[in-house]
Design a protein around this motif. Structure first.
Motif, mmCIF file in Angstrom:
data_model
loop_
_atom_site.group_PDB
_atom_site.id
_atom_site.type_symbol
_atom_site.label_atom_id
_atom_site.label_comp_id
_atom_site.label_asym_id
_atom_site.label_seq_id
_atom_site.Cartn_x
_atom_site.Cartn_y
_atom_site.Cartn_z
ATOM 1 N N ARG A 28 56.147 39.343 36.541
ATOM 2 C CA ARG A 28 56.740 38.093 36.055
ATOM 3 C C ARG A 28 55.736 37.258 35.279
ATOM 4 N NH1 ARG A 28 59.059 38.134 41.277
ATOM 5 N NH2 ARG A 28 57.490 36.641 41.981
ATOM 6 N N GLU A 29 54.500 37.248 35.735
ATOM 7 C CA GLU A 29 53.465 36.499 35.022
ATOM 8 C C GLU A 29 53.210 37.097 33.638
ATOM 9 O OE1 GLU A 29 51.722 33.775 35.669
ATOM 10 O OE2 GLU A 29 52.795 33.371 37.536
ATOM 11 N N ALA A 30 53.226 38.431 33.565
ATOM 12 C CA ALA A 30 53.018 39.075 32.263
ATOM 13 C C ALA A 30 54.158 38.755 31.303
ATOM 14 C CB ALA A 30 52.885 40.583 32.449
ATOM 15 N N GLU A 31 55.399 38.785 31.810
ATOM 16 C CA GLU A 31 56.538 38.442 30.962
ATOM 17 C C GLU A 31 56.481 36.988 30.525
ATOM 18 O OE1 GLU A 31 59.906 39.378 33.309
ATOM 19 O OE2 GLU A 31 59.769 41.560 32.979
ATOM 20 N N LYS A 32 56.049 36.116 31.416
ATOM 21 C CA LYS A 32 55.930 34.706 31.076
ATOM 22 C C LYS A 32 54.883 34.486 29.996
ATOM 23 C CE LYS A 32 55.053 30.175 33.163
ATOM 24 N NZ LYS A 32 54.706 29.461 34.420
ATOM 25 N N ALA A 33 53.754 35.192 30.109
ATOM 26 C CA ALA A 33 52.710 35.068 29.082
ATOM 27 C C ALA A 33 53.182 35.620 27.744
ATOM 28 C CB ALA A 33 51.451 35.789 29.541
ATOM 29 N N SER B 29 39.079 33.266 45.254
ATOM 30 C CA SER B 29 38.102 32.196 45.466
ATOM 31 C C SER B 29 37.034 32.307 44.396
ATOM 32 C CB SER B 29 37.476 32.295 46.870
ATOM 33 O OG SER B 29 36.811 33.538 47.013
ATOM 34 N N PRO B 30 36.307 31.220 44.125
ATOM 35 C CA PRO B 30 35.261 31.273 43.093
ATOM 36 C C PRO B 30 34.203 32.311 43.415
ATOM 37 C CG PRO B 30 35.747 29.009 43.701
ATOM 38 C CD PRO B 30 36.459 29.878 44.694
ATOM 39 N N GLY B 31 33.657 32.912 42.335
ATOM 40 C CA GLY B 31 32.568 33.870 42.511
ATOM 41 C C GLY B 31 33.023 35.263 42.865
ATOM 42 N N GLN B 32 34.331 35.515 42.825
ATOM 43 C CA GLN B 32 34.831 36.837 43.187
ATOM 44 C C GLN B 32 35.217 37.675 41.969
ATOM 45 O OE1 GLN B 32 34.921 37.957 46.484
ATOM 46 N NE2 GLN B 32 33.620 36.151 46.595
ATOM 47 N N GLY B 33 34.888 37.182 40.749
ATOM 48 C CA GLY B 33 35.172 37.949 39.546
ATOM 49 C C GLY B 33 36.618 37.878 39.142
ATOM 50 N N VAL B 34 37.297 36.804 39.492
ATOM 51 C CA VAL B 34 38.700 36.670 39.121
ATOM 52 C C VAL B 34 38.795 36.173 37.694
ATOM 53 C CG1 VAL B 34 39.403 36.221 41.466
ATOM 54 C CG2 VAL B 34 38.751 34.313 40.022
ATOM 55 N N GLY B 35 39.997 36.188 37.168
ATOM 56 C CA GLY B 35 40.208 35.736 35.804
ATOM 57 C C GLY B 35 39.963 34.255 35.669
ATOM 58 N N LYS B 36 39.675 33.818 34.430
ATOM 59 C CA LYS B 36 39.376 32.412 34.179
ATOM 60 C C LYS B 36 40.560 31.522 34.525
ATOM 61 C CE LYS B 36 36.641 34.013 30.287
ATOM 62 N NZ LYS B 36 36.556 34.030 28.814
ATOM 63 N N LYS B 37 41.752 31.984 34.215
ATOM 64 C CA LYS B 37 42.919 31.143 34.418
ATOM 65 C C LYS B 37 43.367 31.128 35.876
ATOM 66 C CE LYS B 37 44.649 31.666 29.705
ATOM 67 N NZ LYS B 37 45.786 32.039 28.855
ATOM 68 N N ASP B 38 42.809 32.018 36.718
ATOM 69 C CA ASP B 38 43.199 32.059 38.112
ATOM 70 C C ASP B 38 42.201 31.325 39.004
ATOM 71 O OD1 ASP B 38 45.440 33.521 37.566
ATOM 72 O OD2 ASP B 38 44.417 35.442 37.751
ATOM 73 N N ALA B 39 41.226 30.654 38.416
ATOM 74 C CA ALA B 39 40.219 29.969 39.215
ATOM 75 C C ALA B 39 40.847 28.818 39.981
ATOM 76 C CB ALA B 39 39.092 29.458 38.318
ATOM 77 N N LEU B 40 40.408 28.656 41.230
ATOM 78 C CA LEU B 40 40.929 27.603 42.096
ATOM 79 C C LEU B 40 39.780 26.716 42.540
ATOM 80 C CD1 LEU B 40 43.263 29.803 44.320
ATOM 81 C CD2 LEU B 40 43.954 28.331 42.454
ATOM 82 N N HIS C 46 50.701 31.292 49.032
ATOM 83 C CA HIS C 46 51.462 31.808 47.882
ATOM 84 C C HIS C 46 50.893 33.155 47.467
ATOM 85 C CE1 HIS C 46 53.195 32.019 43.815
ATOM 86 N NE2 HIS C 46 54.116 31.181 44.275
ATOM 87 N N ILE C 47 51.740 34.034 46.988
ATOM 88 C CA ILE C 47 51.313 35.384 46.659
ATOM 89 C C ILE C 47 50.262 35.382 45.555
ATOM 90 C CG2 ILE C 47 53.104 35.771 44.914
ATOM 91 C CD1 ILE C 47 51.742 38.295 47.514
ATOM 92 N N ALA C 48 50.236 34.319 44.704
ATOM 93 C CA ALA C 48 49.232 34.246 43.636
ATOM 94 C C ALA C 48 47.839 34.019 44.185
ATOM 95 C CB ALA C 48 49.598 33.148 42.652
ATOM 96 N N THR C 49 47.750 33.535 45.450
ATOM 97 C CA THR C 49 46.420 33.317 46.044
ATOM 98 C C THR C 49 45.872 34.576 46.696
ATOM 99 O OG1 THR C 49 47.360 32.596 48.146
ATOM 100 C CG2 THR C 49 47.019 30.912 46.458
ATOM 101 N N LEU D 79 55.529 42.634 46.585
ATOM 102 C CA LEU D 79 55.657 41.261 46.118
ATOM 103 C C LEU D 79 54.560 40.911 45.117
ATOM 104 C CD1 LEU D 79 57.287 38.664 46.452
ATOM 105 C CD2 LEU D 79 55.742 37.994 48.301
ATOM 106 N N LYS D 80 53.348 41.408 45.358
ATOM 107 C CA LYS D 80 52.245 41.159 44.427
ATOM 108 C C LYS D 80 52.522 41.816 43.080
ATOM 109 C CE LYS D 80 48.092 39.768 43.315
ATOM 110 N NZ LYS D 80 47.804 38.332 43.139
ATOM 111 N N ARG D 81 53.078 43.033 43.109
ATOM 112 C CA ARG D 81 53.392 43.738 41.854
ATOM 113 C C ARG D 81 54.486 43.011 41.069
ATOM 114 N NH1 ARG D 81 54.563 48.146 43.995
ATOM 115 N NH2 ARG D 81 56.832 47.855 44.086
ATOM 116 N N ASP D 82 55.524 42.555 41.768
ATOM 117 C CA ASP D 82 56.601 41.842 41.090
ATOM 118 C C ASP D 82 56.110 40.523 40.510
ATOM 119 O OD1 ASP D 82 58.233 43.879 41.851
ATOM 120 O OD2 ASP D 82 59.076 42.841 43.589
#
Length: 976
Positions: free
Chosen positions: A586-591, A536-547, A512-515, A579-582
């Motif tokens: 969409r995620e920003a609009e959803k939030a 992936s964990p430890g890569q400095g990603v956002g808290k809500k994007d942790a897998l 999925h593009i979110a990954t 696709l990543k930009r779109d």
């Protein structure tokens, strides 16, 4: 009549009306029994005999001149009375007169000793006191007439008389008010409110009083003396279709603080009286409560209180029986129309320089109807202090946005660093006020600490970060849903599924593009490399994007693909990036739409036209250009039909979604507006908004009745004055129209929404967003509504206010509002002028908001992380007390500094006399003179205090002897 018969035990009623008088509205016209009248009136009454289910009437016709037939008719009536019994009920308070009455009295005199006359006037008053629904409707219209005349005519006339210094007597103004029902402005307002002018008449001549001689009564007479600009009393008694209503107002011209205080107390007393009007309450008990209220809160005014708090009205202005007085034990009942009044008489103004202003009185009266749950006030004209106070001798200079001589707008916020008083007694009062404020703030901080410990007792702390959430994505439900191109070992970007399909060991694996964290492309020789970095964990990603599913999970951090097809890899790189930009968009609009709550459906008004406020604009714009439209009140909300490019947009705002309703007048503003702050934001077009505003412009550019014709014909000061008066009149009209509509919104919502109004006299400037704006406190909020972006801060949501950069030498300081919801970021208001610090502290203390102050700006992001990490431990360790350390240190330091210096009474008197004598002299000295006197002094050696004091005293005496002429003007300027 059952109550009347059982109370008086009358066998019959004798009602004599007599000749029609100017005041025909008495108890007798409401009673119909066996009727003896002239032929012309008998023909009118005969239709009642044939009416279905009508009252059985016996109508006897008599002639106007005495005849034997008349005597026989009267004897017939006497016989009917004798047949009923000897007890006859009469209304003794009424004394009718006419030829027919005189003839009746002669005939009845021979039989009078056969009957026992009993007064039934009070009981008839009781029967007529409770009104039916139709009667209450007529009383409401009478109240509307009185309110319109008071607001639309009397206020403007009175203000014009004092403004232009016209020689007009109280009686002349009263006569003008009497003739005002034919004025176009009044007739227009009455027609808009559904009142027929032909059905309106005065119960008595309007009363206007001023100049020290006051009769605090609704039927007082106007004097022939010239109107005096001090205290003005006006009372209006209006009758509409036989039903009365009364209204009385007190207007203050340049009032003293003591007069303003007395009026505010009287207004609160009347509000209390209205709240005590409930069915079953004794009328005397209401007055006794009012007297006790005055004795408790202002005992010095107890002897000045009027002898009653009102009376029941109806056909008569006052029946004299049902009175809210101490000796009346009759009970209030639902349906009674009551004139509620509060008055103070024989008050003394010690600061008055004119004998006519030394004695004054206050009188406020309104008409109300008693309901099952309380009382509803029918008169609508304002009685607030700001609306009845006029300042014609205000020394405040007029500005472009502040019209001169505007009523009720005397600013109290200090605008200068120079103190208005030099007296040490005033300084001691200020110190006492500051000490009380410090003690109150200490209590508020202690209470905040206890409440915080209670709120977070037993709450488990966190490590400062949110718990990682596991997000799962499902690109395809089954293997057959994979794109066909992926089966050939090709990289495929599937935009429909937001998925990137990669060939791994000959298998098509979807991601999925979110990954996908990022993608990069690089060229090395004949190959092109495509590198995909995965979340992936430890890569400095956002808290809500942790897998992840646990510590034992395995993650792929990156994948690299190599190819010789440069064009193909460039195409894939571009597709993944797009696709990543779109997806991020969409995620920003959803939030952004996460807190959008679907509103209920608006229920339109059925069977009648909704109440409307026409020709208003809306901010922010829903769609298209700016066009005026009408704001409508419906059953459960408001509707605004906004015009636009696509045919218009309908904006519905439900009452249950409105948190605050504001009305801001166009006083010193370019707009008059109604502002709605919502509980949950709504979508206007494609934008989310929580504040919606409806306004109308008050500037000359938006309002031109003459087409500029008169400006081309003539010009000069006369036109400027007339234009200014027209603008003031127009602004007052806009204010009344918008405030009345806002009040109707409150009533339509059954007080689910309450009206709030900014207090401009305690406003201050600051920067809440990008620009320096005027911030105005209200009862519940701190707001800026004049420009976008709007600023609305609810006081109840704030836990603490911290004042930053409060130190000597700085011109501005900052305010930080910390919310009770600790997860909500604090709000900053920057660049607040230091001269308004004391006023802001006073306001914060008055609304019970604890505040602290410090000399530097703090890192609130880090502070709030510390607080939210473990709030229980934070409050156990002292909570917000660490912010108050600097304030406490400064306070204690100042107190210790004051305690080090002391003076005896003799030294104090000497010092004060020296200050008084030398004040003007030192004020006139230039800096050069002062420096010349002290440049020769040896600062290293110094002199003791006795020598310095002797030199200063000798210098003062020398200056006072050498320049006596210059001291008087300087003192005069200081007083002014």
């Amino acid at each position: 009549m059952q109550e009347l018969q059982t109370s008086v035990m009358a066998d019959s009623l004798l009602v004599i009306h007599g000749k029609t008088a100017p005041d025909i509205y008495t108890k007798t016209i409401a009673i119909h029994l066996h009727i003896t009248t002239y032929r012309k009136k008998a023909k009118i009454l005969e239709s009642l005999q044939t009416a279905k289910d009508g009252v059985e009437l016996d109508i006897t016709v008599v002639s106007k001149e005495p005849t034997p037939e008349n005597k026989a008719a009267y004897e017939k009536i006497i016989g009917a009375m004798a047949g009923s019994g000897k007890r006859v009920g009469v209304i003794k308070s009424e004394k009718p007169s006419s030829n027919a009455v005189n003839e009746w009295n002669e005939v009845f005199a021979g039989s009078a000793d056969k009957f026992e006359m009993q007064d039934v006037g009070p009981l008839v008053s009781d029967v007529l006191a409770v009104k039916e629904k139709a009667e209450i409707s007529q009383a409401k219209k009478a109240a509307v007439v009185g309110s319109v005349v008071m607001e639309e005519y009397f206020v403007d006339e009175m203000a014009g008389i004092f403004d232009e210094e016209k020689a007009v007597t109280n009686l002349q103004l009263a006569e003008k008010v009497e003739a005002s029902l034919s004025a176009k402005a009044v007739m227009k307002q009455l027609s808009q409110k559904g009142a027929d002018v032909d059905m309106v008449e005065w119960s008595s001549l309007p009363s206007v009083q001023s100049g020290g001689q006051f009769d605090v009564g609704l039927e007082a007479q106007s004097s022939r003396s010239r109107m005096y600009a001090g205290t003005v009393l006006c009372a209006l008694n209006v009758r509409y279709l036989m039903y009365n209503a009364s209204v009385a107002r007190t207007f203050m011209i340049d009032p003293t603080p003591e007069q303003e205080k007395n009026y505010a107390f009287l207004l609160e007393l009347q509000r209390q009286i209205v709240s005590w009007l409930r069915p079953g309450t004794a009328m005397g008990a209401v007055y006794r409560k009012a007297a006790a209220y005055v004795q408790e809160h202002r005992p010095e005014l107890a002897d000045h209180l009027v002898q009653d708090c009102g009376f029941v009205t109806g056909f008569e202005v006052q029946d004299g029986v049902n009175v809210l007085a101490a000796n009346c034990d009759r009970e209030l009942a639902a349906g009674m129309v009551v004139v509620v009044r509060a008055g103070l008489q024989n008050l003394t103004n010690a600061k008055a320089t004119d004998a006519r202003g030394q004695t004054y009185a206050y009188h406020i009266a309104d008409t109300a109807v008693v309901t099952d749950t309380g009382a509803e006030v029918l008169t609508t004209c304002s009685r607030e202090p700001n609306d009845v106070s006029f300042f014609f001798n205000d020394d405040e200079p007029a500005t472009e946005t502040a019209p001169k001589r505007e009523a009720g707008r005397a600013p109290t916020t200090r605008t200068s660093a120079v103190l208005s008083s030099k007296f040490r007694s005033d300084e001691r009062e200020e110190e006492s006020t500051a000490r009380q404020r410090r003690e109150h703030q200490k209590e508020l901080l202690e209470r905040l600490q206890v409440e915080g410990m209670r709120r977070f007792a037993g709450a488990e702390g966190a490590d400062g970060s949110e718990t990682p959430t596991v997000r799962r994505f499902e690109s395809y439900k089954r293997e057959t849903a994979l794109p066909r191109e992926a089966r050939n070992g090709r990289i495929v970007v599937d935009e429909r599924a937001d998925t990137l399909v990669l060939p791994i060991y000959g298998m098509a694996v979807p991601f999925h593009i979110a990954t996908i964290k990022s993608v990069s492309k690089s060229d090395e020789g004949e190959y092109v490399y495509l590198r995909l970095n995965l979340v992936s964990p430890g890569q400095g990603v956002g808290k809500k994007d942790a897998l992840g599913d646990g510590a034992g999970s395995t993650f792929v951090r990156s994948l690299t693909f190599r190819s010789t097809d440069v064009a193909r890899m460039a195409e894939i790189h571009h597709a993944i990036t797009s696709l990543k930009r779109d997806q991020a968009k969409r995620e920003a609009e959803k939030a952004q739409l996460a807190d959008i709550v679907e509103q209920d459906r608006l229920v339109p008004v059925v069977g009648q036209r909704p109440q409307r406020l026409p020709d208003v604009f809306m901010r922010p714009l829903a769609d298209g250009k700016r066009f005026p439209a009408a704001l409508e009140i419906h059953t459960n909300g408001l509707r605004y039909m906004a015009a636009g490019r696509s045919g218009g947009t309908t904006v519905d705002i439900l009452f249950n979604n409105v948190r605050h309703l504001f009305f801001q007048p166009c006083d010193r503003e370019l707009l008059v507006l109604i502002h709605l702050h919502l509980k949950n934001p709504v979508m206007l077009g494609k934008k989310k908004t929580q504040d919606i505003q409806f306004y109308r412009e008050a500037s000359d550019a938006a309002f031109d009745e003459t087409g500029n014709r008169r400006r081309r014909i003539r010009y000069g000061d006369e036109d400027e004055i007339e234009a200014e008066q027209d603008e003031l009149r127009r602004r007052r009209q806009l204010n009344r129209e918008f405030e009345a509509f806002a009040t109707r919104i409150v009533e339509a919502s059954s007080h689910q929404v309450e009206l709030d109004k900014p207090f401009r006299n305690i406003a201050f400037t600051g920067v809440p967003a990008r620009a320096n704006v005027l911030l105005q406190p209200t009862v519940e909020c701190l707001v800026h509504l004049s420009d976008t972006p709007f600023f609305v801060l609810t006081v109840a949501d704030v836990e603490l206010v911290h004042l930053e950069r409060v130190q000597f030498g700085l011109k501005n300081f900052d305010m930080v509002f910390v919310f009770r919801d600790l997860k909500r970021s604090p709000v900053h208001v920057n660049t607040v002028p230091m001269k308004q610090l004391d006023d802001i502290k006073e306001w914060l203390d008055s609304v019970n908001l604890p505040f602290t102050e410090g000399p530097v700006n703090l890192n609130w992001t880090q502070i709030m992380k510390t607080v939210t990490r473990d709030p229980a431990s934070f409050y156990e360790d002292g909570g917000w007390s660490f912010l108050a350390h600097d304030s406490d240190a400064e306070d204690s330091g100042s107190e210790e500094e004051e305690s080090e210096f002391s003076m005896s009474e003799d030294e104090l008197v000497s010092s004060e006399s020296d200050d008084d004598d030398g004040e003007s002299d030192f004020a006139g000295e230039s800096d050069d003179d002062s420096e010349g006197d002290y440049d020769n002094e040896d600062e290293e050696s110094g002199e003791d205090w006795d020598e310095l004091e002797a030199k200063a005293k000798a210098y003062d005496e020398k200056r006072s002897r050498s320049s006596p002429a210059t001291s008087a003007p300087a003192r005069k300027r200081a007083r002014r």
